[in-house]
Design an enzyme around this catalytic site. Structure first.
Site, PDB file in Angstrom:
ATOM      1  N   LYS A 260     -50.585   7.501   2.965  1.00 11.33           N
ATOM      2  CA  LYS A 260     -51.320   7.508   4.235  1.00 11.33           C
ATOM      3  C   LYS A 260     -52.014   8.857   4.374  1.00 11.33           C
ATOM      4  CE  LYS A 260     -50.676   7.486   9.290  1.00 11.33           C
ATOM      5  NZ  LYS A 260     -49.785   7.165  10.432  1.00 11.33           N
ATOM      6  N   LYS A 272     -52.580   9.776  22.374  1.00 10.53           N
ATOM      7  CA  LYS A 272     -51.219  10.288  22.496  1.00 10.53           C
ATOM      8  C   LYS A 272     -51.144  11.188  23.732  1.00 10.53           C
ATOM      9  CE  LYS A 272     -50.117  10.126  17.557  1.00 10.53           C
ATOM     10  NZ  LYS A 272     -48.984   9.182  17.614  1.00 10.53           N
ATOM     11  N   ASP A 284     -50.058  14.029   9.533  1.00 10.89           N
ATOM     12  CA  ASP A 284     -50.197  12.589   9.338  1.00 10.89           C
ATOM     13  C   ASP A 284     -50.872  12.223   8.004  1.00 10.89           C
ATOM     14  OD1 ASP A 284     -49.319  10.242  10.423  1.00 10.89           O
ATOM     15  OD2 ASP A 284     -51.140   9.851  11.585  1.00 10.89           O
ATOM     16  N   ASP A 343     -53.198   3.462  18.179  1.00 14.31           N
ATOM     17  CA  ASP A 343     -52.335   4.506  17.612  1.00 14.31           C
ATOM     18  C   ASP A 343     -51.529   3.992  16.418  1.00 14.31           C
ATOM     19  OD1 ASP A 343     -51.254   6.990  17.315  1.00 14.31           O
ATOM     20  OD2 ASP A 343     -49.940   6.897  19.073  1.00 14.31           O
ATOM     21  N   GLU A 345     -52.596   3.235  13.588  1.00 16.46           N
ATOM     22  CA  GLU A 345     -53.768   3.285  12.708  1.00 16.46           C
ATOM     23  C   GLU A 345     -53.415   3.404  11.233  1.00 16.46           C
ATOM     24  OE1 GLU A 345     -52.382   5.862  14.043  1.00 16.46           O
ATOM     25  OE2 GLU A 345     -52.261   7.114  12.230  1.00 16.46           O
ATOM     26  N   ARG A 347     -51.209   1.951   9.358  1.00 20.15           N
ATOM     27  CA  ARG A 347     -51.063   0.669   8.662  1.00 20.15           C
ATOM     28  C   ARG A 347     -52.411   0.008   8.405  1.00 20.15           C
ATOM     29  NH1 ARG A 347     -47.300  -1.595  13.396  1.00 20.15           N
ATOM     30  NH2 ARG A 347     -46.745   0.620  13.403  1.00 20.15           N
TER      31      ARG A 347
HETATM   32  N1  BES Z   1     -48.643   9.078  12.898  1.00 22.24           N
HETATM   33  C1  BES Z   1     -47.860   8.329  13.797  1.00 22.24           C
HETATM   34  C2  BES Z   1     -46.369   8.334  13.451  1.00 22.24           C
HETATM   35  C3  BES Z   1     -45.668   9.665  13.436  1.00 22.24           C
HETATM   36  C4  BES Z   1     -44.732   9.971  14.397  1.00 22.24           C
HETATM   37  C5  BES Z   1     -45.874  10.581  12.418  1.00 22.24           C
HETATM   38  C6  BES Z   1     -44.049  11.160  14.367  1.00 22.24           C
HETATM   39  C7  BES Z   1     -45.196  11.788  12.386  1.00 22.24           C
HETATM   40  C8  BES Z   1     -44.268  12.072  13.352  1.00 22.24           C
HETATM   41  C9  BES Z   1     -48.336   6.883  13.829  1.00 22.24           C
HETATM   42  O1  BES Z   1     -49.667   6.677  13.552  1.00 22.24           O
HETATM   43  C10 BES Z   1     -48.114   6.379  15.214  1.00 22.24           C
HETATM   44  O2  BES Z   1     -48.773   6.848  16.102  1.00 22.24           O
HETATM   45  N2  BES Z   1     -47.212   5.413  15.354  1.00 22.24           N
HETATM   46  C11 BES Z   1     -46.910   4.835  16.603  1.00 22.24           C
HETATM   47  C12 BES Z   1     -46.880   3.354  16.408  1.00 22.24           C
HETATM   48  C13 BES Z   1     -46.827   2.579  17.690  1.00 22.24           C
HETATM   49  C14 BES Z   1     -48.142   2.697  18.414  1.00 22.24           C
HETATM   50  C15 BES Z   1     -46.541   1.140  17.358  1.00 22.24           C
HETATM   51  C16 BES Z   1     -45.538   5.347  17.047  1.00 22.24           C
HETATM   52  O3  BES Z   1     -44.669   5.539  16.199  1.00 22.24           O
HETATM   53  O4  BES Z   1     -45.377   5.590  18.223  1.00 22.24           O
HETATM   54 ZN    ZN Z   2     -50.570   8.122  12.382  1.00 25.21          ZN
HETATM   55 MN    MN Z   3     -50.885   6.842  15.306  1.00 30.08          MN
END
Ligand code: BES
Ligand code: ZN
Ligand code: MN
Length: 492
Positions: A260, A272, A284, A343, A345, A347
């Site tokens: 990723k 966020k 990320d 968010d 994104e 995947r």
């Molecule tokens: N990049 C984040 C996940 C992340 C969290 C990376 C903490 C590093 C540290 C990912 O893109 C994200 O925002 N995931 C969301 C998914 C949700 C919207 C289903 C999450 O984990 O809140």
């Molecule tokens: Zn992310």
């Molecule tokens: Mn995200």
């Protein structure tokens, strides 16, 4: 810094500091240690008593040796119970001692640690990795480098003559880990899709890798609507990076590593909020960083396997041309995705990268991603999640991770939870319900791999550490590189 292996007995070694590794409940000085202590006029015994040293893993102490001793300082490192000795205990102890010795302004360090499982090469590699990774400092963004008057110049591993090649191998691996750390640590105004492509170009030139960078138009032609849907909001062009290491002869296996590569994740229009850790979202691209780090190591080690290194690199931003929550995107395998949360994104970018990798006709694909906060909630900061519907690939990766000293926990690919990803008007939604969020993320990815054995690693926790521990932190860890390299080298 130089590493050397020698068979010089510890009782006659000379240099600035000598470190003795001691097991728990075995801190009595017998044999050559008694001899050494005699030469040190009892300093070793005194030190053990003074700090009430019990040999617990992670413990250490150092003291000055007086008089005309051939060593200036003597240090002890606890290794825990002898029967529990793990390679990573030695890696950690080497890291702790190397930092201790630097703090004590030692230029030459001798390390006397026991051998792990009669495997001299693995032992030497672990010690070298621990010391080298612990001593890595990153002052690229400081106007003046951190105060560090003395640097260690030479580390000698006592009792390991003959394992010279293990030093070289370990340093090829740590160079990859350090590349990954520096890519993750650099903020999003330094590491962008453009600089990631440049880094890949120079990496390919350095290691003799084939490289192909797909620009936006190329990705459009391939129908990468999921990746491009994310990329749309950014002012920076997306870069789809594909490097290939090909061995000289016929490859024993053909593998792909997919990372990723979000150089920043604002969340998009589902931005966020406060307290979300948005200021950390430079991490990320940790999956892509591990992919590049593995490429560097594998490109130098030159094993007899073919390895593809792939990342769809972009940022997740907000702007007038950002994707809207509710949009429906079409991925390169024709599947339609309703974006119920911008968010989620990672995947989306991985979907098109996995379809691309799946079409290469390889034996296995593994992806690494800082994919979900849910995985951090489940496993904490130190352990990555591992998903695979292929037991053999999961077993290979687990074995590799043990050699690497990187912790993974296998998570369920619970097909029933796919219910949560069903959409009314599209083939699937990009997020399911909050419970089991890291599992539905894995199930989402699975829709984009048809023909190849595949595993997914969620590294959102261990990509970064706020604490200082052993050879890591505080900061980017370079997590994943060592496991990937051992996986590629394994004779599976
Ligand atoms: N990049 C984040 C996940 C992340 C969290 C990376 C903490 C590093 C540290 C990912 O893109 C994200 O925002 N995931 C969301 C998914 C949700 C919207 C289903 C999450 O984990 O809140
Ligand atoms: Zn992310
Ligand atoms: Mn995200």
């Amino acid at each position: 810094m130089e590493f050397r292996v020698t068979d010089t007995p510890r009782s006659v070694w000379t240099g600035d500091a000598l470190v003795i590794g001691l097991f728990e409940d075995e801190v009595e000085l017998t044999g050559d240690l008694a001899q050494l202590d005699e030469k040190l006029t009892g300093t070793l015994k005194e030190l053990i008593e003074e700090v009430d040293f019990k040999g617990k893993a992670g413990s250490s102490a150092i003291t000055r040796v007086g008089g005309s001793s051939p060593i200036r300082k003597i240090a002890i490192a606890g290794l825990g119970k002898a029967e529990d000795l793990k390679l990573d205990t030695l890696r950690q102890a080497a890291g702790i001692c190397a930092k201790l010795a630097r703090k004590e302004k030692c230029k030459t360090l001798g390390i006397s640690f026991p051998m792990w499982k009669k495997d001299a090469d693995a032992t030497v590699a672990a010690i070298v990795e621990g010391a080298e990774l612990a001593l890595h400092q990153d002052s690229r963004f400081k106007s003046e480098p951190d105060e560090q008057s003395t640097q260690i110049q030479e580390i000698e591993l006592l009792g390991f003559a003959g394992s010279e090649s293990a030093i070289a191998r370990a340093r090829q691996i740590t160079a990859g880990v350090i590349l990954a750390r520096e890519l993750v640590a650099a903020p999003a105004n330094y590491v962008t899709p453009i600089t990631m492509a440049e880094t890949a170009q120079s990496l390919a030139a350095e290691c003799g890798l084939e490289i192909e960078i797909l620009e936006q138009e190329d990705c459009e032609k391939l129908g990468m609507g999921a990746f491009l849907g994310v990329a749309k909001a950014s002012d920076l062009p997306p870069k789809f990076i594909h490097m290939t290491y090909k061995p000289a002869g016929v490859p024993r296996r053909k593998l792909a590593i997919v990372g990723k590569g979000l150089t920043f994740d604002s969340g998009g229009l589902n931005i966020k909020g406060a307290g979300s850790g948005i200021e950390m979202m430079k991490v990320d691209m940790g999956g892509a960083a591990a992919t590049f780090g593995a490429a560097k190591a594998i490109g130098h080690i030159k094993p007899d396997v073919e390895v593809h290194f792939i990342s769809a690199v972009t940022e997740n931003m907000i702007s007038g041309h950002a994707m809207h929550p509710g949009d429906i995107l079409t991925a390169s395998n024709g599947k339609t995705i309703e974006i119920n949360n911008t968010d989620a994104e990672g995947r989306l970018t991985l979907a098109d990268a996995l379809v691309f990798a799946d079409k290469l006709g390889l034996d296995a694909i593994v992806d690494l991603a800082t994919l979900t906060g849910a995985c951090v909630i489940a496993l904490g900061d130190d352990i990555a999640g591992l998903w695979s519907s292929e037991d053999s690939v999961a077993a290979q990766l687990t074995a590799a991770s043990e050699l690497a000293g990187e912790k993974f926990w296998r998570m369920p690919m619970e097909e029933k939870y796919f219910e949560g990803l069903k959409a009314l008007h599209a083939d699937l939604k990009n997020t399911g319900p909050r419970p089991g969020g890291s599992i539905t993320a894995a199930l989402f990815l699975k829709q984009f791999v048809k023909d190849t054995a595949w595993a997914h690693m969620d590294i959102a926790g261990p990509v970064w550490t706020d604490k200082e521990n052993g050879y890591n932190g505080p900061g980017a860890t370079g997590f994943g590189v060592r496991t990937l390299v051992h996986w590629a080298l394994s004779k599976a």
